[in-house]
Scaffold this active site. Structure first.
Site, PDB file in Angstrom:
ATOM      1  N   GLY A  36       3.679  -4.542  12.475  1.00 51.78           N
ATOM      2  CA  GLY A  36       3.933  -5.400  11.418  1.00 51.78           C
ATOM      3  C   GLY A  36       4.587  -6.621  11.677  1.00 51.78           C
ATOM      4  O   GLY A  36       5.849  -6.558  12.466  1.00 51.78           O
ATOM      5  N   ILE A  39       2.326  -7.893   4.684  1.00 49.60           N
ATOM      6  CA  ILE A  39       1.865  -7.596   3.335  1.00 49.60           C
ATOM      7  C   ILE A  39       2.841  -7.966   2.296  1.00 49.60           C
ATOM      8  O   ILE A  39       4.060  -7.092   2.644  1.00 49.60           O
ATOM      9  CB  ILE A  39       1.366  -6.177   3.248  1.00 49.60           C
ATOM     10  CG1 ILE A  39       0.001  -6.147   4.216  1.00 49.60           C
ATOM     11  CG2 ILE A  39       0.491  -5.952   1.823  1.00 49.60           C
ATOM     12  CD1 ILE A  39      -0.893  -7.126   4.328  1.00 49.60           C
ATOM     13  N   LYS A  83       6.324  -8.251   9.900  1.00 52.74           N
ATOM     14  CA  LYS A  83       7.460  -8.192   8.717  1.00 52.74           C
ATOM     15  C   LYS A  83       8.680  -7.706   9.717  1.00 52.74           C
ATOM     16  O   LYS A  83       9.768  -8.537   9.670  1.00 52.74           O
ATOM     17  CB  LYS A  83       7.043  -6.786   8.164  1.00 52.74           C
ATOM     18  CG  LYS A  83       8.287  -6.204   7.412  1.00 52.74           C
ATOM     19  CD  LYS A  83       8.788  -6.828   6.034  1.00 52.74           C
ATOM     20  CE  LYS A  83      10.025  -6.438   5.495  1.00 52.74           C
ATOM     21  NZ  LYS A  83      10.415  -5.171   5.778  1.00 52.74           N
ATOM     22  N   SER A 128       9.695   0.102   2.888  1.00 50.89           N
ATOM     23  CA  SER A 128       9.958   1.485   2.406  1.00 50.89           C
ATOM     24  C   SER A 128      11.225   1.342   1.674  1.00 50.89           C
ATOM     25  O   SER A 128      11.588   2.116   0.717  1.00 50.89           O
ATOM     26  CB  SER A 128      10.102   2.458   3.613  1.00 50.89           C
ATOM     27  OG  SER A 128       8.854   2.419   4.460  1.00 50.89           O
ATOM     28  N   ARG A 129      12.150   0.476   2.145  1.00 58.73           N
ATOM     29  CA  ARG A 129      13.519   0.233   1.390  1.00 58.73           C
ATOM     30  C   ARG A 129      13.260  -0.305   0.124  1.00 58.73           C
ATOM     31  O   ARG A 129      14.360  -0.450  -0.524  1.00 58.73           O
ATOM     32  CB  ARG A 129      14.532  -0.519   2.522  1.00 58.73           C
ATOM     33  CG  ARG A 129      14.896   0.241   3.581  1.00 58.73           C
ATOM     34  CD  ARG A 129      16.106  -0.618   4.574  1.00 58.73           C
ATOM     35  NE  ARG A 129      16.349   0.578   5.461  1.00 58.73           N
ATOM     36  CZ  ARG A 129      16.048   0.419   6.714  1.00 58.73           C
ATOM     37  NH1 ARG A 129      15.089  -0.240   7.155  1.00 58.73           N
ATOM     38  NH2 ARG A 129      16.520   1.225   7.544  1.00 58.73           N
ATOM     39  N   HIS A 141       2.009  -0.533   5.556  1.00 61.77           N
ATOM     40  CA  HIS A 141       1.583   0.491   6.716  1.00 61.77           C
ATOM     41  C   HIS A 141       0.172   0.541   6.650  1.00 61.77           C
ATOM     42  O   HIS A 141      -0.393   0.620   7.982  1.00 61.77           O
ATOM     43  CB  HIS A 141       2.136   1.836   6.432  1.00 61.77           C
ATOM     44  CG  HIS A 141       3.891   1.688   6.612  1.00 61.77           C
ATOM     45  ND1 HIS A 141       4.423   1.883   5.483  1.00 61.77           N
ATOM     46  CD2 HIS A 141       4.623   1.786   7.628  1.00 61.77           C
ATOM     47  CE1 HIS A 141       5.730   1.898   5.520  1.00 61.77           C
ATOM     48  NE2 HIS A 141       5.800   1.703   6.976  1.00 61.77           N
ATOM     49  N   LEU A 144       4.952   5.442   3.420  1.00 65.35           N
ATOM     50  CA  LEU A 144       3.936   4.490   3.744  1.00 65.35           C
ATOM     51  C   LEU A 144       3.545   3.780   2.403  1.00 65.35           C
ATOM     52  O   LEU A 144       3.331   4.051   1.319  1.00 65.35           O
ATOM     53  CB  LEU A 144       2.788   5.274   4.284  1.00 65.35           C
ATOM     54  CG  LEU A 144       2.903   6.190   5.455  1.00 65.35           C
ATOM     55  CD1 LEU A 144       1.461   6.603   5.922  1.00 65.35           C
ATOM     56  CD2 LEU A 144       3.424   5.576   6.420  1.00 65.35           C
TER      57      LEU A 144
HETATM   58  P1  AMP Z   1       8.479   1.336   9.480  1.00 58.64           P
HETATM   59  O1  AMP Z   1       7.998   2.726   8.818  1.00 58.64           O
HETATM   60  O2  AMP Z   1       9.548   0.607   8.535  1.00 58.64           O
HETATM   61  O3  AMP Z   1       9.189   1.301  10.831  1.00 58.64           O
HETATM   62  O4  AMP Z   1       7.253   0.450   9.765  1.00 58.64           O
HETATM   63  C1  AMP Z   1       6.054   0.926  10.500  1.00 58.64           C
HETATM   64  C2  AMP Z   1       5.272  -0.439  10.964  1.00 58.64           C
HETATM   65  O5  AMP Z   1       4.862  -1.109   9.526  1.00 58.64           O
HETATM   66  C3  AMP Z   1       6.040  -1.528  11.552  1.00 58.64           C
HETATM   67  O6  AMP Z   1       5.280  -1.952  12.796  1.00 58.64           O
HETATM   68  C4  AMP Z   1       6.501  -2.607  10.547  1.00 58.64           C
HETATM   69  O7  AMP Z   1       6.540  -3.763  10.982  1.00 58.64           O
HETATM   70  C5  AMP Z   1       5.239  -2.402   9.743  1.00 58.64           C
HETATM   71  N1  AMP Z   1       5.389  -2.987   8.181  1.00 58.64           N
HETATM   72  C6  AMP Z   1       6.240  -2.231   7.364  1.00 58.64           C
HETATM   73  N2  AMP Z   1       6.205  -3.274   6.305  1.00 58.64           N
HETATM   74  C7  AMP Z   1       5.145  -4.076   6.509  1.00 58.64           C
HETATM   75  C8  AMP Z   1       4.452  -5.186   5.758  1.00 58.64           C
HETATM   76  N3  AMP Z   1       5.195  -5.295   4.561  1.00 58.64           N
HETATM   77  N4  AMP Z   1       3.707  -5.708   6.155  1.00 58.64           N
HETATM   78  C9  AMP Z   1       2.912  -5.626   7.259  1.00 58.64           C
HETATM   79  N5  AMP Z   1       3.529  -4.462   8.188  1.00 58.64           N
HETATM   80  C10 AMP Z   1       4.610  -3.693   7.620  1.00 58.64           C
END
Ligand code: AMP
Length: 528
Positions: free
Chosen positions: A148, A177, A150, A187-188, A36, A32
């Site tokens: 997100g 963000i 994103k 996360s990457r 997140h 996170l």
């Molecule tokens: P993930 O853990 O990558 O599957 O992301 C979980 C949630 O967090 C997803 O809805 C993503 O779109 C959101 N998320 C990831 N990075 C960002 C970011 N930089 N800004 C806003 N939301 C994000």
């Protein structure tokens, strides 16, 4: 915060939530970061019982992708969730979610949406996402689920899926963000070396350049795409003036060793994800690129409607001067809410209605036609017309000034004015200022600025104003004390206390001139 790992425990806890409570859900793959966190914070403010899931879903990873390498800092994630007010954290194992060796049911969203953008390069990815999200929705049964922007393609597909399958959940997308450099949090990003991280700002920088061209009137998608491709061809190009200064260090260092490769850049309609040739309403520019071995994505939404800029902050920070100038320079309407209340007060008096006669005033405002028009005169913030009559000058008379607070305090008047302000907001292209403008009137304003300055700086400015008006017997310390007392009262009062909106950008103006403040706000505009 309760942490559960099995489906049965999750279901048991969900069944204990009272039906009167709204469940907010944030599905994640963990590791996170502030992206997140922004979703979780929004869920905490908008719903009563927040559930977060952390599950690295194998179904959405391709054969040669980073499933094994994906970061899994579970203890750290737990602490973040707990601290943010999450009620229930679900961290299942892979076998808990996909127990049998047999093939599982796969949710298959429309091919038109899964075969474009990332779908072209990540076969089966969105089917994997749709499957896990459906499963989690069935288990958590949230009222609102937060995603997100994103992952723009993911949100569009999930919105379509919940609609098509009648899944009773509101899918809320939340803004991207970014780091100060403009790099979207992911996360990457942990995979990137510091040189690669600097190079990775190219994604956002190129998107911003296209966005700026769009803001200047370019609507042809091929031309906008060309701008981005060009940036990838010459990564050393300095950033356009007036934008975020992302590129200073990029120019200094020899970063040519970092291999950067654009995978795709496309412009599509944001909901259907279908390609566009010309932008008439809104558009999504989405991009994927390899920085070394790491694949990153980013995007911006372009809308033909101009944004709402909401300015808030303590008294004396320069809100109204900045708002007026900004509106004039951008060609936006300065939504002078004070002028609106003055206009109503003038009308009340013109009709010989007693300012305390709430009933008559309520019926007077019910059908009022009130217009604010841009003014070219800096001294006059807006031209004001009521029922077709220009009353710009009349509303500034002492007669109106003396009565306006009595009229403005009436709920019928306030409701009508807020509705009118929101009507202006729907058209876009406005600068609005006021105590609850970003939190209550325009909670979805594209750009919110919390303009502030230390009591010392504000007192100094006030002292100069007073001295210019011929007042000389006031000292700085008294003014500082007065300002501190007013700040305290403003931020603790029961109705509409002064409060920074969660998504507002704080701008401290202590060492900035008005011109510098305006330039900064204009540079933030590129982010929206
Ligand atoms: P993930 O853990 O990558 O599957 O992301 C979980 C949630 O967090 C997803 O809805 C993503 O779109 C959101 N998320 C990831 N990075 C960002 C970011 N930089 N800004 C806003 N939301 C994000």
């Amino acid at each position: 915060m309760l942490i559960v790992t099995s489906i049965s425990e999750l279901q048991r806890e969900i069944s204990r939530v009272s039906p009167s409570q709204k469940i907010g859900f944030v599905p994640t793959m963990g590791a996170l970061h502030s992206g997140h966190e922004s979703l979780i914070q929004r869920a905490v403010t908008e719903t009563d019982f927040v559930v977060v899931s952390i599950f690295v879903n194998p179904l959405q990873f391709g054969k040669n992708e980073d499933l094994d390498q994906y970061p899994r800092p579970l203890e750290q994630d737990k602490a973040i969730c707990k601290q943010l007010g999450v009620k229930l954290l679900f961290t299942p194992s892979v076998t808990e979610i996909y127990p049998s060796e047999e093939e599982t049911t796969i949710v298959n969203p429309p091919t038109a949406m899964t075969s474009v953008l990332c779908g072209k390069y990540r076969q089966g990815h969105f089917q994997g996402v749709a499957t896990i999200v459906t499963k989690l929705f069935n288990l958590v049964r949230p009222n609102v689920a937060y995603f997100g922007q994103k992952d723009a393609q993911q949100v569009a597909i999930i919105k379509k899926m919940t609609k098509d399958l009648n899944i009773p959940v509101k899918v809320q997308s939340c803004p991207i963000i970014r780091e100060k450099s403009g790099l979207a949090l992911s996360s990457r990003n942990q995979y990137l070396s510091s040189e690669e991280k600097e190079k990775a700002t190219l994604l956002y920088r190129s998107l911003s350049k296209a966005q700026r061209a769009f803001q200047e009137g370019e609507r042809d998608c091929q031309k906008l795409l060309q701008i981005i491709k060009e940036e990838f061809r010459s990564p050393q190009t300095p950033l356009n003036k007036g934008g975020l200064n992302l590129n200073d260090s990029l120019n200094k260092k020899g970063l040519n060793d970092v291999n950067i490769q654009l995978q795709y850049v496309e412009i599509v309609e944001p909901e259907t994800l279908q390609p566009l040739t010309e932008i008439s309403d809104s558009a999504l520019i989405a991009i994927a690129a390899y920085i070394g071995n790491t694949r990153l994505i980013d995007n911006v939404i372009l809308t033909v409607t101009k944004p709402i800029i909401a300015l808030d902050g303590p008294a004396g920070a320069g809100k109204s001067t900045v708002s007026r100038r900004l509106a004039r320079e951008l060609g936006y309407i300065y939504l002078d809410t004070g002028a609106m209340y003055r206009a109503i007060t003038w009308l009340v008096m013109e009709n010989n209605i007693n300012v305390e006669d709430e009933e008559s005033i309520a019926s007077l405002v019910a059908n009022v036609q009130l217009e604010l028009l841009p003014s070219d005169n800096l001294q006059i913030p807006v031209t004001v017309k009521i029922n077709g009559q220009d009353i710009t000058k009349e509303i500034r008379t002492p007669r109106v000034t003396n009565q306006v607070s009595k009229v403005a305090a009436q709920s019928a008047v306030r409701e009508k004015m807020v509705a009118l302000q929101q009507e202006y907001g729907a058209k876009g292209g406005i600068v609005a200022e006021g105590r609850d403008i970003g939190t209550n009137v325009f909670p979805r304003a594209q750009l919110k600025i919390f303009l502030t300055a230390t009591p010392q700086a504000r007192a100094k400015r006030r002292l100069i104003d007073l001295q210019n008006q011929g007042e000389s017997n006031i000292d700085l310390d008294t003014l500082i004390k007065e300002i501190e007392e007013r700040d305290y009262l403003d931020s603790t009062r029961a109705i509409a206390p002064l409060k920074k909106a969660e998504d507002a950008i704080e701008l401290i103006t202590d060492n900035l001139t008005i011109d510098q403040v305006i330039e900064k706000i204009k540079s933030y505009l590129i982010l929206v």
